[in-house]
Design a protein around this motif. Sequence first.
Motif, PDB file in Angstrom:
ATOM      1  N   ILE A 261       0.865  -1.182   0.000  1.00 54.80           N
ATOM      2  CA  ILE A 261       0.000   0.000   0.000  1.00 54.80           C
ATOM      3  C   ILE A 261       0.904   1.234   0.000  1.00 54.80           C
ATOM      4  O   ILE A 261       1.693   1.436   0.931  1.00 54.80           O
ATOM      5  CB  ILE A 261      -0.920   0.033   1.253  1.00 54.80           C
ATOM      6  N   ARG A 267      11.762   2.118   5.457  1.00 51.96           N
ATOM      7  CA  ARG A 267      12.966   1.347   5.765  1.00 51.96           C
ATOM      8  C   ARG A 267      13.557   1.738   7.123  1.00 51.96           C
ATOM      9  O   ARG A 267      14.046   0.885   7.870  1.00 51.96           O
ATOM     10  CB  ARG A 267      13.981   1.565   4.623  1.00 51.96           C
ATOM     11  N   LYS A 313       3.306  -4.690  12.833  1.00 49.95           N
ATOM     12  CA  LYS A 313       4.534  -4.988  12.062  1.00 49.95           C
ATOM     13  C   LYS A 313       5.389  -3.735  11.867  1.00 49.95           C
ATOM     14  O   LYS A 313       6.368  -3.750  11.123  1.00 49.95           O
ATOM     15  CB  LYS A 313       4.144  -5.459  10.654  1.00 49.95           C
TER      16      LYS A 313
HETATM   17  C1  LIG Z   1       9.187   1.730   2.103  1.00 49.41           C
HETATM   18  C2  LIG Z   1       9.353   0.201   2.015  1.00 49.41           C
HETATM   19  C3  LIG Z   1      10.126  -0.107   0.724  1.00 49.41           C
HETATM   20  C4  LIG Z   1      10.137  -0.274   3.248  1.00 49.41           C
HETATM   21  O1  LIG Z   1      10.362  -1.600   3.076  1.00 49.41           O
HETATM   22  P1  LIG Z   1      11.108  -2.542   4.141  1.00 49.41           P
HETATM   23  O2  LIG Z   1      11.561  -1.808   5.324  1.00 49.41           O
HETATM   24  O3  LIG Z   1      12.112  -3.265   3.366  1.00 49.41           O
HETATM   25  O4  LIG Z   1       9.963  -3.440   4.633  1.00 49.41           O
HETATM   26  P2  LIG Z   1       9.619  -4.809   3.987  1.00 49.41           P
HETATM   27  O5  LIG Z   1       9.331  -4.623   2.546  1.00 49.41           O
HETATM   28  O6  LIG Z   1      10.670  -5.800   4.375  1.00 49.41           O
HETATM   29  O7  LIG Z   1       8.283  -5.158   4.765  1.00 49.41           O
HETATM   30  C5  LIG Z   1       8.172  -5.793   6.021  1.00 49.41           C
HETATM   31  C6  LIG Z   1       6.770  -6.411   6.083  1.00 49.41           C
HETATM   32  O8  LIG Z   1       5.787  -5.368   6.033  1.00 49.41           O
HETATM   33  C7  LIG Z   1       4.979  -5.457   4.857  1.00 49.41           C
HETATM   34  N1  LIG Z   1       4.845  -4.121   4.285  1.00 49.41           N
HETATM   35  C8  LIG Z   1       5.799  -3.176   4.243  1.00 49.41           C
HETATM   36  N2  LIG Z   1       5.310  -2.072   3.656  1.00 49.41           N
HETATM   37  C9  LIG Z   1       4.040  -2.348   3.343  1.00 49.41           C
HETATM   38  C10 LIG Z   1       3.046  -1.600   2.707  1.00 49.41           C
HETATM   39  N3  LIG Z   1       3.258  -0.368   2.305  1.00 49.41           N
HETATM   40  N4  LIG Z   1       1.861  -2.180   2.508  1.00 49.41           N
HETATM   41  C11 LIG Z   1       1.620  -3.431   2.918  1.00 49.41           C
HETATM   42  N5  LIG Z   1       2.535  -4.204   3.537  1.00 49.41           N
HETATM   43  C12 LIG Z   1       3.729  -3.652   3.746  1.00 49.41           C
HETATM   44  C13 LIG Z   1       5.769  -6.344   3.915  1.00 49.41           C
HETATM   45  O9  LIG Z   1       4.936  -6.998   2.989  1.00 49.41           O
HETATM   46  C14 LIG Z   1       6.465  -7.283   4.866  1.00 49.41           C
HETATM   47  O10 LIG Z   1       5.523  -8.255   5.246  1.00 49.41           O
HETATM   48  P3  LIG Z   1       5.972  -9.781   5.577  1.00 49.41           P
HETATM   49  O11 LIG Z   1       6.807  -9.657   6.819  1.00 49.41           O
HETATM   50  O12 LIG Z   1       4.692 -10.499   5.761  1.00 49.41           O
HETATM   51  O13 LIG Z   1       6.752 -10.233   4.389  1.00 49.41           O
HETATM   52  C15 LIG Z   1       7.978  -0.484   1.992  1.00 49.41           C
HETATM   53  O14 LIG Z   1       7.324  -0.240   3.213  1.00 49.41           O
HETATM   54  C16 LIG Z   1       7.113  -0.022   0.820  1.00 49.41           C
HETATM   55  O15 LIG Z   1       7.268  -0.522  -0.305  1.00 49.41           O
HETATM   56  N6  LIG Z   1       6.174   0.943   1.043  1.00 49.41           N
HETATM   57  C17 LIG Z   1       5.310   1.440  -0.007  1.00 49.41           C
HETATM   58  C18 LIG Z   1       6.035   2.473  -0.871  1.00 49.41           C
HETATM   59  C19 LIG Z   1       6.216   3.802  -0.197  1.00 49.41           C
HETATM   60  O16 LIG Z   1       5.304   4.340   0.422  1.00 49.41           O
HETATM   61  N7  LIG Z   1       7.428   4.345  -0.332  1.00 49.41           N
HETATM   62  C20 LIG Z   1       7.791   5.638   0.221  1.00 49.41           C
HETATM   63  C21 LIG Z   1       8.738   5.485   1.364  1.00 49.41           C
HETATM   64  S1  LIG Z   1       9.073   7.079   2.106  1.00 49.41           S
END
Ligand SMILES: CC(C)(COP(=O)(O)OP(=O)(O)OC[C@H]1O[C@@H](n2cnc3c(N)ncnc32)[C@H](O)[C@@H]1OP(=O)(O)O)[C@@H](O)C(=O)NCCC(=O)NCCS
Length: 385
Positions: A261, A267, A313
């Motif tokens: 979403i 991160r 989470k």
């Molecule tokens: C920003 C982002 C890349 C950070 O990623 P990350 O720290 O690597 O976190 P992960 O991708 O490892 O996610 C950890 C868990 O949360 C879930 N999750 C993370 N962000 C999510 C989101 N936006 N929507 C739904 N689920 C999410 C993942 O699916 C994962 O679930 P799991 O443990 O069941 O596999 C990620 O949250 C994302 O893609 N967000 C959406 C894009 C966005 O808004 N970007 C702007 C950032 S300022």
Amino acid sequence: MADAQQTTVQFARGLEGVIAAETRIGFVDGNLGRLVYRGFDISTLVEQSNYEEVSYLLLNGKLPNKEEYSNYVSRLKKLKYLEKDEYDLISKLGKVSHPMSTLRTVVSYIGAKDPRTVEPDVAVQEDLGLELIAKMPTIVAAINRAHNGLDFVKPDPDLSYSSDFFYQSLGRKPSTIEAKMLDTALILHADHGMNASTFAAMLTISTLSDMYSSATSAISALKGPLHGGANERALSLIQKVGVPENAEKIIGEMIDRKDKIMGFGHRVYKVYDPRAKILKQFAERVTTANKQQVLFKTANKIEEVMISRLGSKGIFPNVDFYSGMLYYSIGFNPDIFTPIFAVGRISGWVARALEYVRDNKIFRPKALYSGETGPKKYVPVNERD
Ligand SMILES: CC(C)(COP(=O)(O)OP(=O)(O)OC[C@H]1O[C@@H](n2cnc3c(N)ncnc32)[C@H](O)[C@@H]1OP(=O)(O)O)[C@@H](O)C(=O)NCCC(=O)NCCS
């Protein structure tokens, strides 16, 4: 096969967790949800300061006194104008090119015309940096006008940094709340650790290239959807959900499908992003003032569903969730959202590039070689299968 020497330093894909520089500019505390510029909490700065002062703070390490502030603002006002050929280039690219591509090209073009960009010393880099900070709102506003087929609005010498950006972009003066909101959004975007675009700015200047090249690299990095583009997508999700009553079903199904979403998760922040907290308050006030409450109420319901399902989470709204909605509600189109990010971030790029180049070491990481080591026999082209 990797040789022994290459593996003495730990391999981190995407340099994740690697500390490659020291800084005194800004600090992100992902566990406590704090963003700090030079020791000041971001909430203190948005309440009591303004973008010009924050920009000075990032560059100089302290708040300006009255005289320093007035000199700094006068220099920004003097340098904010563009020349005719620069407007012509923006017109030419206006409708055909993506605003971020136009921004990259125009910044590069202005730098190309400037003879000071040939082997600049640090004092010249500082002047170039200030010029970039001053011109960035004028460039982005002009790109916005040209991209939408509108006539340019020239800078107003009396307006503040963010109000003049608003005025040149939208062709009207902002209300008090709109002016405060845009100034706040620019402050909140001014610096955020060693993210990809900031790193690109630092990497380029570390070769002793010039500040315009450094900013061009940063803009190029910001253009990618993994960095600058999430607020555009967050807005389109809010519009797709449409009304609060649809949020439970649509968002619930997306979570069940494991869709990401947009505008949620981060991160670094594993608690509520402090920038989103501030923007949310503005989103409520601005949408009430301009009668777009349904956007805010829908967003708020999406947030509620997300936190109840994924809050445990560490998934909360990030800065992009409310920023796109805010820009849209005052009249900006989504394809200008990432260039607005660049207007805020320019001070952080310049401050960090200058900090790095004052104590410079060229960036030169290694790659872990996993190809064949040979030596293989060379076969002439007409003897190959
Ligand atoms: C920003 C982002 C890349 C950070 O990623 P990350 O720290 O690597 O976190 P992960 O991708 O490892 O996610 C950890 C868990 O949360 C879930 N999750 C993370 N962000 C999510 C989101 N936006 N929507 C739904 N689920 C999410 C993942 O699916 C994962 O679930 P799991 O443990 O069941 O596999 C990620 O949250 C994302 O893609 N967000 C959406 C894009 C966005 O808004 N970007 C702007 C950032 S300022």
